[in-house]
Design a protein around this motif. Structure first.
Motif, PDB file in Angstrom:
ATOM      1  N   MET A   1     143.109 -55.322 -53.005  1.00 44.56           N
ATOM      2  CA  MET A   1     141.975 -55.565 -52.507  1.00 44.56           C
ATOM      3  C   MET A   1     141.546 -54.809 -51.163  1.00 44.56           C
ATOM      4  N   GLU A   2     140.381 -54.087 -51.134  1.00 41.72           N
ATOM      5  CA  GLU A   2     139.984 -53.080 -50.059  1.00 41.72           C
ATOM      6  C   GLU A   2     139.861 -54.241 -49.037  1.00 41.72           C
ATOM      7  N   SER A   3     140.046 -53.743 -47.707  1.00 44.89           N
ATOM      8  CA  SER A   3     139.646 -54.290 -46.530  1.00 44.89           C
ATOM      9  C   SER A   3     138.629 -53.816 -45.796  1.00 44.89           C
ATOM     10  N   ILE A   4     137.703 -54.399 -45.541  1.00 46.45           N
ATOM     11  CA  ILE A   4     136.475 -53.786 -44.507  1.00 46.45           C
ATOM     12  C   ILE A   4     135.989 -54.795 -43.439  1.00 46.45           C
ATOM     13  N   LEU A   5     135.516 -53.871 -42.302  1.00 44.99           N
ATOM     14  CA  LEU A   5     134.889 -54.677 -41.269  1.00 44.99           C
ATOM     15  C   LEU A   5     133.495 -54.855 -41.307  1.00 44.99           C
TER      16      LEU A   5
ATOM     17  N   LEU B   1     129.777 -59.790 -50.176  1.00 41.99           N
ATOM     18  CA  LEU B   1     130.939 -58.527 -50.247  1.00 41.99           C
ATOM     19  C   LEU B   1     132.240 -59.343 -50.662  1.00 41.99           C
ATOM     20  N   GLN B   2     132.614 -60.407 -50.258  1.00 36.99           N
ATOM     21  CA  GLN B   2     133.769 -61.211 -50.903  1.00 36.99           C
ATOM     22  C   GLN B   2     133.725 -61.429 -52.125  1.00 36.99           C
ATOM     23  N   GLU B   3     132.357 -61.965 -52.747  1.00 38.72           N
ATOM     24  CA  GLU B   3     132.331 -62.083 -54.040  1.00 38.72           C
ATOM     25  C   GLU B   3     132.383 -60.827 -55.001  1.00 38.72           C
ATOM     26  N   ALA B   4     132.072 -59.719 -54.248  1.00 39.12           N
ATOM     27  CA  ALA B   4     132.456 -58.381 -54.976  1.00 39.12           C
ATOM     28  C   ALA B   4     133.897 -57.978 -54.868  1.00 39.12           C
ATOM     29  N   GLY B   5     134.603 -58.696 -54.428  1.00 39.74           N
ATOM     30  CA  GLY B   5     136.108 -58.788 -54.408  1.00 39.74           C
ATOM     31  C   GLY B   5     136.786 -57.746 -53.069  1.00 39.74           C
ATOM     32  N   LEU B   6     136.076 -57.829 -52.173  1.00 40.82           N
ATOM     33  CA  LEU B   6     136.405 -57.185 -50.930  1.00 40.82           C
ATOM     34  C   LEU B   6     136.932 -58.141 -50.122  1.00 40.82           C
ATOM     35  N   GLN B   7     138.157 -57.749 -49.240  1.00 38.91           N
ATOM     36  CA  GLN B   7     138.629 -58.594 -47.972  1.00 38.91           C
ATOM     37  C   GLN B   7     137.646 -58.109 -46.927  1.00 38.91           C
ATOM     38  N   VAL B   8     136.777 -59.256 -46.309  1.00 34.12           N
ATOM     39  CA  VAL B   8     135.829 -58.896 -45.062  1.00 34.12           C
ATOM     40  C   VAL B   8     136.273 -59.377 -43.977  1.00 34.12           C
ATOM     41  N   HIS B   9     136.622 -58.409 -42.877  1.00 33.40           N
ATOM     42  CA  HIS B   9     136.697 -59.041 -41.274  1.00 33.40           C
ATOM     43  C   HIS B   9     135.600 -59.037 -40.998  1.00 33.40           C
TER      44      HIS B   9
ATOM     45  N   ARG C   1     128.493 -42.187 -42.273  1.00 34.37           N
ATOM     46  CA  ARG C   1     128.513 -41.565 -43.532  1.00 34.37           C
ATOM     47  C   ARG C   1     127.369 -42.084 -44.262  1.00 34.37           C
ATOM     48  N   MET C   2     126.921 -43.129 -44.079  1.00 35.57           N
ATOM     49  CA  MET C   2     125.772 -43.687 -44.828  1.00 35.57           C
ATOM     50  C   MET C   2     124.851 -44.731 -43.710  1.00 35.57           C
ATOM     51  N   VAL C   3     123.641 -44.888 -44.060  1.00 33.09           N
ATOM     52  CA  VAL C   3     122.864 -45.697 -43.335  1.00 33.09           C
ATOM     53  C   VAL C   3     121.918 -46.359 -44.141  1.00 33.09           C
ATOM     54  N   LEU C   4     121.343 -47.774 -43.741  1.00 35.04           N
ATOM     55  CA  LEU C   4     120.811 -48.544 -44.431  1.00 35.04           C
ATOM     56  C   LEU C   4     119.552 -49.266 -43.711  1.00 35.04           C
ATOM     57  N   HIS C   5     118.601 -49.198 -44.049  1.00 32.40           N
ATOM     58  CA  HIS C   5     117.550 -49.925 -43.122  1.00 32.40           C
ATOM     59  C   HIS C   5     117.322 -51.545 -43.597  1.00 32.40           C
ATOM     60  N   LYS C   6     117.373 -52.343 -42.848  1.00 30.23           N
ATOM     61  CA  LYS C   6     117.131 -53.585 -42.852  1.00 30.23           C
ATOM     62  C   LYS C   6     115.717 -53.790 -43.136  1.00 30.23           C
ATOM     63  N   PRO C   7     115.309 -54.759 -44.036  1.00 29.82           N
ATOM     64  CA  PRO C   7     115.932 -55.530 -44.826  1.00 29.82           C
ATOM     65  C   PRO C   7     116.359 -54.662 -46.005  1.00 29.82           C
ATOM     66  N   PHE C   8     117.624 -54.769 -46.612  1.00 30.95           N
ATOM     67  CA  PHE C   8     118.088 -54.057 -47.879  1.00 30.95           C
ATOM     68  C   PHE C   8     118.412 -55.046 -48.895  1.00 30.95           C
ATOM     69  N   ARG C   9     118.515 -54.681 -50.241  1.00 31.48           N
ATOM     70  CA  ARG C   9     119.006 -55.447 -51.229  1.00 31.48           C
ATOM     71  C   ARG C   9     120.454 -55.459 -51.082  1.00 31.48           C
ATOM     72  N   GLU C  10     121.057 -56.435 -51.689  1.00 33.55           N
ATOM     73  CA  GLU C  10     122.592 -56.706 -51.552  1.00 33.55           C
ATOM     74  C   GLU C  10     123.182 -55.683 -52.209  1.00 33.55           C
ATOM     75  N   GLU C  11     122.514 -55.187 -53.514  1.00 31.06           N
ATOM     76  CA  GLU C  11     123.155 -54.314 -54.421  1.00 31.06           C
ATOM     77  C   GLU C  11     123.309 -52.912 -53.478  1.00 31.06           C
ATOM     78  N   GLU C  12     122.303 -52.622 -52.898  1.00 35.26           N
ATOM     79  CA  GLU C  12     122.148 -51.300 -51.809  1.00 35.26           C
ATOM     80  C   GLU C  12     123.506 -51.187 -51.052  1.00 35.26           C
ATOM     81  N   LEU C  13     123.864 -52.464 -50.303  1.00 37.69           N
ATOM     82  CA  LEU C  13     124.911 -52.258 -49.535  1.00 37.69           C
ATOM     83  C   LEU C  13     126.278 -52.358 -50.357  1.00 37.69           C
ATOM     84  N   LEU C  14     126.254 -52.926 -51.451  1.00 43.72           N
ATOM     85  CA  LEU C  14     127.658 -52.972 -52.319  1.00 43.72           C
ATOM     86  C   LEU C  14     127.617 -51.531 -52.884  1.00 43.72           C
ATOM     87  N   GLN C  15     126.553 -50.910 -53.339  1.00 49.82           N
ATOM     88  CA  GLN C  15     126.451 -49.611 -53.893  1.00 49.82           C
ATOM     89  C   GLN C  15     127.038 -48.441 -52.611  1.00 49.82           C
ATOM     90  N   SER C  16     126.722 -48.564 -51.412  1.00 51.27           N
ATOM     91  CA  SER C  16     127.258 -47.964 -50.491  1.00 51.27           C
ATOM     92  C   SER C  16     128.549 -48.040 -50.121  1.00 51.27           C
TER      93      SER C  16
END
Length: 143
Positions: free
Chosen positions: A1-5, A21-29, A101-116
């Motif tokens: 499981m990938e760990s992100i902050l 992000l947790q529902e997508a299988g990531l460990q989130v700190h 490495r990547m930037v996102l403007h709020k509000p963004f769709r959850e899918e955009e965050l996950l794709q990044s």
């Protein structure tokens, strides 16, 4: 499981992004500001950081500078909705110039965050291509 902050000062957004992000299988700190994020980075190995840019007690720019100095190869995704005196476009361009490495403007769709996140993790996981130097002859097995 990938760990992100994930670093976000808005508690509602922090909870929303973390759950997704947790529902997508990531460990989130998580951290609510840059100072807390640096503490987490000292305690937990993570593969990437997602940070808001405008926060009290250590904004995303300060965090990115610290990451650049202490964790050079740790990729950052910068997120912002802008501020009272600066547009989100200016803030995100500034974050890119500091190494995001990547930037996102709020509000963004959850899918955009996950794709990044997935794109960066995939990029980190790709094996480095190795090749023999040209000075070493390659002899076929049947010779």
């Amino acid at each position: 499981m990938e760990s992100i902050l994930l670093v976000e000062d808005d508690p509602h957004l922090l909870l929303l992004y973390r759950r997704f992000l947790q529902e997508a299988g990531l460990q989130v700190h998580t951290a609510a500001n840059g100072q807390q994020a640096l503490h987490v980075l000292q305690q937990e190995p993570v593969r990437l950081v997602i940070t808001d840019l405008l926060m009290p007690e250590g904004d995303g720019f300060e965090l990115m500078r610290a990451i650049h100095n202490q964790y050079q190869h740790l990729p950052v995704i910068a997120i912002t909705g802008g501020g009272r005196f600066m547009s989100s476009q200016f803030l995100l361009e500034s974050a890119r110039s500091l190494g995001a490495r990547m930037v996102l403007h709020k509000p963004f769709r959850e899918e955009e965050l996950l794709q990044s996140v997935v794109a960066l993790l995939h990029e980190l996981a790709e094996p480095i291509a190795t090749s023999l130097p040209e000075s070493i002859p390659v002899v076929p097995a049947d010779s």
